[in-house]
Enzyme design. Structure first.
Site, PDB file in Angstrom:
ATOM      1  N   CYS A  71       0.774  -1.186   0.096  1.00 18.44           N
ATOM      2  CA  CYS A  71       0.041   0.022  -0.020  1.00 18.44           C
ATOM      3  C   CYS A  71       0.718   1.426  -0.032  1.00 18.44           C
ATOM      4  CB  CYS A  71      -0.776   0.152   1.305  1.00 18.44           C
ATOM      5  SG  CYS A  71      -1.897  -1.602   1.205  1.00 18.44           S
ATOM      6  N   HIS A 101      -3.571   6.705   1.943  1.00 15.14           N
ATOM      7  CA  HIS A 101      -3.756   5.314   1.309  1.00 15.14           C
ATOM      8  C   HIS A 101      -5.374   4.655   1.951  1.00 15.14           C
ATOM      9  CE1 HIS A 101      -4.324   0.992   0.726  1.00 15.14           C
ATOM     10  NE2 HIS A 101      -4.062   0.711   2.107  1.00 15.14           N
ATOM     11  N   ASN A 157     -10.539  -0.647  -0.856  1.00 17.41           N
ATOM     12  CA  ASN A 157      -9.113  -0.696  -0.718  1.00 17.41           C
ATOM     13  C   ASN A 157      -8.370  -1.344  -1.850  1.00 17.41           C
ATOM     14  OD1 ASN A 157      -6.334  -1.124   0.303  1.00 17.41           O
ATOM     15  ND2 ASN A 157      -6.741  -1.830   2.054  1.00 17.41           N
TER      16      ASN A 157
END
Lengths: 82, 334
Positions: free
Chosen positions: B124, B259, B290
């Site tokens: 990430c 993120h 995500n």
């Protein structure tokens, strides 16, 4: 100077109230964070970090799993104040 | 004896992000669609993650399909020819081949062959790692333009019955072109890692265990509480350091683009950074989910596309995740 058990309880109840909106009176020693107070894991971690700051103690991640009730947390914080 | 003077790259002073590109999975997956196998509900997922829908790739939509679409948009937006790209950096954890890299294929598919091209694995944090590298390549004179792509098809690596992370995960690709600039456009990067938490976000098993029949297909898992604590309180410090080294204050920002891990991480970080209300906060997770390495460019692209922010403002971008790895920098919005 180390805080008494009751002082820690009062302080912790304030943190719980701020994070979740739960009445401070409802935060009692015998109450389970998840079953009675309906606090999820993310809120629990926020409470833990705020408690570390407020009481000047370290509460490791692996210890958080053992803090099932308000009393568990109060006792851990009280003795960790050393 | 002859004195031979060695040539070195001629440096350029500043760099900036010229443009972004975005592609999301074709499918809109609701919480109800995935709640069954984790014995959960729309309400539970919304409350804990902020996600209402997540985008996942269709059956015939590959990681590379999304990456090409995002990269082409970024290249067109930068107003450059693909042949001018001097390096391709591809951040992913879901390219399904150990080798060759996803980057070389992408370079070829977008017309950047024979640019040097390589993958990075920083989960990430990967896109922000890529921007840090692109900035260094451009300013050192190694490449004039660098294509940075963060792309994931995480739906190939999730266990629908996993309650730790599966319901968060999504598919998409974000891309950026970084090139030379007359004015500073990318601050120093605050980046690093903490391998002592290597297992906090990881695969359930190794590929060798799977090969030997000792495990099912390896999928992504996390220790949510540990990651949450690190992502909020440690990353808020990193975000503040990034502001400090950039020489800007929170009130100077136009946008915060973290993120897109979980809305509650984002909200808590906003609180920790004491962000003024005029700073737009990217919450692309609500409808995208995500997407790991893709989430920062997708979220920034969304803020620009819907008119929430305008080109030229300052954005703090921060990626953090498996490794644990993290990177943050302040950039001028393209």
């Amino acid at each position: 100077m180390a805080l008494s058990q009751n002082e820690v309880l009062v302080g912790l109840a304030e943190i719980v109230n701020e994070e979740t909106g739960i009445d401070v009176e409802s935060v009692q020693m015998g109450k389970s964070f998840t079953n009675d107070l309906d606090i999820d894991s993310i809120s629990m971690m926020t409470i833990v970090v705020n408690a570390e700051e407020k009481f000047g103690v370290k509460i490791p991640d692996e210890e958080v799993k053992n803090l099932l009730t308000v009393g568990d947390a109060v006792n851990f914080i009280t003795s960790a104040q050393g | 004896m002859n004195q031979i003077k060695l040539s070195q790259y001629e440096t350029t002073r500043y760099s900036r992000i010229y443009s972004l590109g975005a592609a999301r999975g074709d499918l809109v997956v609701t919480n109800d669609d995935i709640a069954g196998p984790i014995d959960s509900s729309d309400e539970w997922i919304r409350q804990r993650t902020g996600i209402i829908t997540r985008r996942r790739a269709g059956k015939n939509q590959s990681l590379m399909d999304m990456s090409v679409a995002a990269a082409k948009e970024a290249i067109a937006g930068a107003g450059i020819q693909p042949s001018e790209i001097g390096a391709v950096i591809f951040s992913t954890i879901s390219h399904p081949f150990q080798t060759p890299s996803a980057a070389t294929l992408l370079a070829d598919l977008v017309g950047a062959n024979p640019a040097p091209a390589f993958d990075i694995s920083a989960a990430c944090a990967g896109y922000c790692y890529g921007i840090a590298q692109a900035d260094a390549l451009v300013r050192s004179g190694v490449a004039k333009y660098v294509l940075v792509v963060g792309a994931e098809k995480l739906s190939d690596f999730l266990d629908p019955t996993d309650r730790s992370i599966s319901f968060l995960l999504a598919d998409g690709a974000g891309a950026a072109i970084v090139g030379p600039s007359d004015e500073p456009g990318i601050s120093p990067t605050v980046w690093g890692s903490d391998g002592s938490h290597w297992e906090s976000v990881s695969m359930t098993h190794s590929l060798l265990e799977f090969r030997d029949g000792e495990s099912p297909w390896p999928t992504i898992k996390q220790d949510g509480q540990t990651v949450f604590r690190w992502a909020v309180w440690e990353m808020a410090k990193v975000a503040q350091q990034a502001l400090d080294v950039a020489g800007v204050k929170a009130e100077d920002l136009t946008a915060l683009v973290t993120h897109q891990a979980n809305i509650r991480i984002i909200d808590e970080m906003v609180k920790q950074l004491k962000l003024p209300e005029h700073v737009a906060v990217a919450r692309d997770i609500v409808n995208t989910g995500n997407t790991s390495a893709a989430s920062v460019p997708l979220a920034m692209h969304q803020l620009l596309a819907d008119g929430t922010v305008k080109s030229g403002g300052l954005a703090l971008q921060i990626g953090f995740g498996a490794g644990l790895a993290f990177a943050a920098q302040v950039v001028v919005l393209p």
